[in-house]
Design a protein around this motif. Sequence first.
Motif, PDB file in Angstrom:
ATOM      1  N   MET A   1     -71.963  16.173 -17.600  1.00 27.01           N
ATOM      2  CA  MET A   1     -70.856  15.462 -18.248  1.00 27.01           C
ATOM      3  C   MET A   1     -70.982  13.974 -17.936  1.00 27.01           C
ATOM      4  O   MET A   1     -71.111  13.587 -16.780  1.00 27.01           O
ATOM      5  CB  MET A   1     -69.514  15.990 -17.763  1.00 27.01           C
TER       6      MET A   1
ATOM      7  N   GLU B   1     -73.750  15.552 -22.114  1.00 29.88           N
ATOM      8  CA  GLU B   1     -75.007  14.913 -22.502  1.00 29.88           C
ATOM      9  C   GLU B   1     -76.175  15.749 -21.991  1.00 29.88           C
ATOM     10  O   GLU B   1     -76.076  16.415 -20.958  1.00 29.88           O
ATOM     11  CB  GLU B   1     -75.088  13.502 -21.926  1.00 29.88           C
TER      12      GLU B   1
ATOM     13  N   SER C   1     -68.603  11.852 -19.289  1.00 25.80           N
ATOM     14  CA  SER C   1     -67.199  11.448 -19.268  1.00 25.80           C
ATOM     15  C   SER C   1     -66.374  12.713 -19.289  1.00 25.80           C
ATOM     16  O   SER C   1     -66.922  13.832 -19.318  1.00 25.80           O
ATOM     17  CB  SER C   1     -66.857  10.541 -20.458  1.00 25.80           C
TER      18      SER C   1
ATOM     19  N   PHE D   1     -64.780  14.273 -21.515  1.00 26.32           N
ATOM     20  CA  PHE D   1     -64.916  15.171 -22.659  1.00 26.32           C
ATOM     21  C   PHE D   1     -66.296  15.112 -23.327  1.00 26.32           C
ATOM     22  O   PHE D   1     -66.482  15.709 -24.374  1.00 26.32           O
ATOM     23  CB  PHE D   1     -63.843  14.852 -23.710  1.00 26.32           C
ATOM     24  N   THR D   2     -67.246  14.381 -22.762  1.00 17.93           N
ATOM     25  CA  THR D   2     -68.552  14.233 -23.407  1.00 17.93           C
ATOM     26  C   THR D   2     -69.656  14.831 -22.554  1.00 17.93           C
ATOM     27  O   THR D   2     -69.866  14.439 -21.406  1.00 17.93           O
ATOM     28  CB  THR D   2     -68.867  12.755 -23.691  1.00 17.93           C
TER      29      THR D   2
ATOM     30  N   TRP E   1     -79.331  14.910 -26.779  1.00 17.89           N
ATOM     31  CA  TRP E   1     -78.125  15.050 -27.590  1.00 17.89           C
ATOM     32  C   TRP E   1     -76.875  14.785 -26.758  1.00 17.89           C
ATOM     33  O   TRP E   1     -76.926  14.778 -25.523  1.00 17.89           O
ATOM     34  CB  TRP E   1     -78.034  16.436 -28.233  1.00 17.89           C
ATOM     35  N   LYS E   2     -75.761  14.562 -27.454  1.00 23.94           N
ATOM     36  CA  LYS E   2     -74.450  14.428 -26.840  1.00 23.94           C
ATOM     37  C   LYS E   2     -73.466  15.287 -27.631  1.00 23.94           C
ATOM     38  O   LYS E   2     -73.634  15.486 -28.835  1.00 23.94           O
ATOM     39  CB  LYS E   2     -73.973  12.975 -26.852  1.00 23.94           C
ATOM     40  N   LEU E   3     -72.445  15.772 -26.939  1.00 22.36           N
ATOM     41  CA  LEU E   3     -71.458  16.619 -27.601  1.00 22.36           C
ATOM     42  C   LEU E   3     -70.069  16.294 -27.071  1.00 22.36           C
ATOM     43  O   LEU E   3     -69.855  16.255 -25.857  1.00 22.36           O
ATOM     44  CB  LEU E   3     -71.760  18.104 -27.347  1.00 22.36           C
ATOM     45  N   ARG E   4     -69.132  16.056 -27.978  1.00 20.57           N
ATOM     46  CA  ARG E   4     -67.731  15.815 -27.619  1.00 20.57           C
ATOM     47  C   ARG E   4     -67.010  17.148 -27.542  1.00 20.57           C
ATOM     48  O   ARG E   4     -67.008  17.930 -28.507  1.00 20.57           O
ATOM     49  CB  ARG E   4     -67.077  14.918 -28.670  1.00 20.57           C
TER      50      ARG E   4
END
Length: 278
Positions: free
Chosen positions: A133, A140, A135, A137-138, A151-154
Motif C-alpha cells: 500500500m 501498488e 496510501s 486506499f492505493t 500497476w496501481k489500484l484504488r
Amino acid sequence: MDDTIVFLHSMLGDVSDEQITKDTIFPKYIIADFFTFDFTTHTQNSLMYSDEGTLFNIYCKCTSENQKLFLNTMYYEPIDGGVTGDNNRYKTLAKLIEIRTDALIEISESPAPNIMEFCETKTYTFGEYQVYMISAFTMECRLTKTNIVAWKLRLSAYLYTEIEEENGKLYFGTAAKGGRFYSISLQDGKIIFEYNTGGTTSYVWHQENLLMVDKKGDIILLDSKTGTLIKRYTLRRSDSSKQRLRATPDILVKNDKIYSIAISRENFYEFYAVCVDL
C-alpha cells in the motif's frame, strides 16, 4: 484441540454499587468454553485476575505445541505501552496460559513480545512482483528486478486482511468505510471481482472457495473464480424461538462444518457458539 472446539473469551466481573469508587478494579476473567464437534457436550473453565492488568485481544495469540494449546496474552508488543487510562492504571496482562479441558493454568509471564506488523504496512512478494500500500486506499505493484511500477489500484476502503495469491490472482478484504472483498490479477492489477460485503476483516478458504461474513451478518460462500454467491448461511437459534443471529468474522471449518461465534440481533450481550453444516 484434540476432538474439542475451544472458544476463548474474556469478561469483567461485577462489583456492587456500594463498593464502586473511582479506583475500583473490576475482576477480569479469561474463559474457555469446550464443545465436542457435534455440540452435545459443553464444559467451561476460567481464570480470574484482580489487578494484574487488562486483557486486550489484539495483543493475544493462541499457539499449539506438542499437542498442547497455549494462550499468550501479550504475544505482540503493546502499542504505546498498552496503557489505556490515566496514571498507568490499565496495563496489558502479560501471561502465558495453558488451555486444558480440565483447567486453565498460568505457566509464566509472557516471553518477550513480538512487534506487531499490520497488513497495510507490509510488502508482499509473489515471485517477480512486490505488492504493498502506498496510501490508505492505493495499492501498488512493482517488478522486483527492475523496480518498475507494474500497476496501481484504488481500493474502496482500508486493507484489513493479509493478501494471498492463488493461481496468479490476489485475494484480500477491505473494511472500515464500507468494504469489499477483492480478487485481482497479479500481473496487471485488473479487478476480477469485488463483492460488497460491507467490510471484510477475516475470511477462510473451503476447498477452492471462500467463506466470510457479509453486512447482513450471514456467512456466505463465494466462488473464488467469479465472486458468485454459491450459498448463504443465515444463522438462527436452534430452539423454538428461531431468533436470528449475526455472525462474527471468526470462522473455523472442520469436517465440512462451520464453527463460529454469533451475536443476538435483539440483545448485544447474548453470544452463541454455532455449528453449521456446509
